[in-house]
Motif scaffolding. Structure first.
Motif, mmCIF file in Angstrom:
data_model
loop_
_atom_site.group_PDB
_atom_site.id
_atom_site.type_symbol
_atom_site.label_atom_id
_atom_site.label_comp_id
_atom_site.label_asym_id
_atom_site.label_seq_id
_atom_site.Cartn_x
_atom_site.Cartn_y
_atom_site.Cartn_z
ATOM 1 N N UNK A 479 72.561 11.716 31.921
ATOM 2 C CA UNK A 479 72.929 12.355 33.188
ATOM 3 C C UNK A 479 73.374 11.352 34.231
ATOM 4 N N UNK A 480 73.762 10.127 33.802
ATOM 5 C CA UNK A 480 74.186 9.079 34.738
ATOM 6 C C UNK A 480 75.708 9.008 34.820
ATOM 7 N N UNK A 481 76.208 8.941 36.043
ATOM 8 C CA UNK A 481 77.634 8.810 36.305
ATOM 9 C C UNK A 481 77.829 7.648 37.282
ATOM 10 N N UNK A 482 79.005 7.045 37.229
ATOM 11 C CA UNK A 482 79.397 6.003 38.192
ATOM 12 C C UNK A 482 80.698 6.429 38.838
ATOM 13 N N UNK A 483 80.773 6.212 40.149
ATOM 14 C CA UNK A 483 82.021 6.423 40.874
ATOM 15 C C UNK A 483 82.374 5.108 41.556
ATOM 16 N N UNK A 484 83.592 4.573 41.250
ATOM 17 C CA UNK A 484 84.106 3.388 41.933
ATOM 18 C C UNK A 484 85.060 3.849 43.021
#
Length: 580
Positions: A479-484
């Motif tokens: 359930x982990x997301x990254x937004x740059x």
């Protein structure tokens, strides 16, 4: 289409060029009167013209021609031209020889002699023939003897003629028009090869271009067309024709081995084809030089060393056709005429049968058919390779997408972002936001993994649907997301994305008892151009901040700002804030 039109124009130009070369043959429409030898004989070097006068030692039929002897004599009886103009010129097929001595013998015992060498030969402007002047032939002349020392070719002997008009000793206008047409047929495939190689960097295209170039040299020299443009010595013309044919044959074998589809040849047959190709360029190529020391064997050696090539290439094509090769079918059509014509030329070259020089037109026509059909085969292979390459590129792109995209959400995966992280940081993506859904395990436990997957898809949609061109969304896993993010107000924009997540999940995943919220840890680097941190370091800092947010009650963001200095400051604490 424009390129095709240009190539057709060039082909027509080649035909017209050849027609210009054949123009001298059209100067006079009268038929040339020429005389073939009545008899022939072979002797050693010591036999004199006087000793050759009795007819008993002569062969006066079309058989037993040999070029592997020191001297061949040709006998022309005066009865042949009785009542006609006296012959003044000798002409025959271009080939190497040491000398030709003419003896004009009169009824009263008078004799006129002329000894000429290769250097005295004059190649005609059309046709593979050269001429020599005869000693004076008078009404008293009863016989003309031609003593040819160390001839290198049987056709040079069988096609020898004498005539009164040297302008009529060459080929007819129709013959030269055919040669011009064949040259035009050769020019077009050569240009096609160049065009193909620009797009398709395949070795077989280069081999075919070299093969066509060799065939062009062969047609120009063996057909005598070269003499219309440049004055070449007889010795040079005599060597270039057979040498270029041997090179063309060898290149044909190499082309065959490289051109056929994978699996069309067995390993043994491919090795045999390549070995035979090199043998054909070396062995017949050596005999084509027609050296003085090889004179007794080079004519027979040249033709006999072609036999392995004919057998092996025929067997290779038949094997490939039997294995279902599409390209081999083209080659079978292309090479059948030239193999038949080559066998006829071989039999004539070995003296096994005697025929007029016009039979050479068979091989020229076969050459033209061969290069055109093979050009079509290359075009067909070109399209097949393009299709294969397009399919391979499509598959590669699909595999790349599979390896760099998350299969559930369609977002980039961790592998993709790690590979591009330094590049993106240099482009100004200096804000690293780690998003984690709160109490996600409870969703899977209560509602099942299918509902959990739907929640993850909705979360990805919320992040992606913002329309922010300066934001890149990634799913790390679970359930982990990254937004740059880059640009201005990155913290506010990150918080807006986080707040959009529960709204989107509630809308797209009905039946959940409680709203699904998200916690976020954000790291902002003040100057990304001076980056000293790797992806793992950003992730570790953001992960710690994200757990701070969860520990503070979830559904919030924690962030820190980092400033990179060229020299370490005396003391500086990162500013940390929490936003509900």
């Amino acid at each position: 289409m424009a390129k095709l039109c240009l190539l057709l124009r060039l082909w027509l130009a080649g035909v017209l060029l050849g027609l210009c070369a054949s123009a001298p043959a059209a100067a006079d429409d009268q038929v040339a009167v020429s005389y073939a030898p009545d008899c022939h004989a072979v002797t050693d070097r010591d036999r004199s013209a006087t000793a050759m006068q009795p007819r008993a030692q002569w062969t006066c039929n079309a058989g037993n021609w040999r070029s592997d002897v020191p001297v061949v004599w040709l006998r022309f009886e005066a009865e042949s031209w009785k009542g006609e103009e006296m012959p003044r010129h000798f002409f025959t097929r271009i080939a190497r020889f040491k000398s030709i001595t003419f003896h004009a013998l009169d009824a009263d015992g008078g004799r006129r002699t002329a000894r000429l060498t290769e250097a005295d030969g004059n190649p005609l402007a059309a046709g593979p023939v050269f001429r020599l002047p005869l000693p004076e032939i008078t009404a008293e002349t009863t016989v003309l003897l031609a003593r040819i020392e160390e001839p290198h070719s049987v056709p040079m002997l069988t096609e020898a003629r004498i005539t009164h008009d040297s302008a009529k000793a060459d080929w007819s206008q129709a013959d030269m028009m055919l040669l011009a047409f064949v040259m035009g047929m050769l020019v077009l495939p050569f240009l096609f090869d160049i065009s193909f190689y620009v797009v398709l960097r395949e070795r077989f295209v280069v081999l075919h271009a070299a093969m066509v170039a060799s065939m062009m040299v062969y047609v120009m020299t063996a057909g005598g067309l070269a003499s219309a443009f440049v004055a070449l010595p007889v010795a040079v013309m005599a060597v270039l024709a057979p040498l270029s044919y041997a090179l063309a044959a060898g290149l044909t074998g190499l082309f065959l081995a490289d051109f056929l589809e994978r699996g069309a040849q067995s390993r043994l047959m491919r090795r045999l084809t390549v070995a035979t190709a090199w043998f054909t360029m070396i062995a017949p190529g050596f005999f084509a030089l027609q050296l003085d020391r090889t004179q007794p064997v080079d004519d027979r050696g040249y033709f006999l060393t072609f036999l392995p090539f004919i057998f092996v290439v025929s067997a290779a094509v038949l094997e490939a056709v039997w294995r279902g090769s599409r390209s081999a079918r083209y080659l079978a059509v292309a090479w059948t005429p030239i193999i038949i014509a080559s066998i006829e030329r071989l039999m004539r070259g070995l003296g096994w049968h005697v025929g007029p020089s016009s039979l050479d037109q068979m091989i020229y026509i076969a050459v033209g058919i061969e290069v055109v059909v093979i050009s079509l085969a290359i075009a067909d292979r070109f399209l097949a390779l393009r299709r294969e390459r397009d399919a391979a590129l499509t598959e590669a792109r699909m595999l790349e997408q599979i390896s760099t995209r998350d299969s559930l959400t369609g977002l980039m995966n961790r592998r993709a972002i790690e590979a591009r992280f330094d590049e993106l940081l240099a482009q100004g993506f200096n804000t690293f936001a780690l998003v984690d859904l709160d109490r996600f395990k409870a969703i899977n436990d209560l509602h099942g993994h299918q509902v959990g997957d739907a929640a993850l898809i909705a979360c990805a949609s919320a992040i992606r649907a913002s329309g922010d061109r300066d934001a890149i969304a990634v799913r790390l896993g679970g359930e982990e997301f990254v937004v740059l993010l880059r640009g201005e107000r990155t913290l506010e924009r990150a918080e807006a994305l986080r707040q959009a997540v529960p709204i989107r999940i509630a809308k797209e995943v009905p039946g959940l008892d409680l709203p699904v919220t998200a916690s976020m840890g954000v790291v902002v680097m003040a100057d990304a151009a001076r980056k000293t941190m790797a992806f793992a370091e950003f992730y570790a800092r953001a992960d710690a901040l994200m757990y701070e947010a969860k520990a503070s009650g979830r559904n919030r963001m924690a962030y820190e700002r980092l400033t990179v200095f060229t020299a370490a400051p005396a003391a500086r604490n990162p500013e940390r804030e929490q936003a509900a």
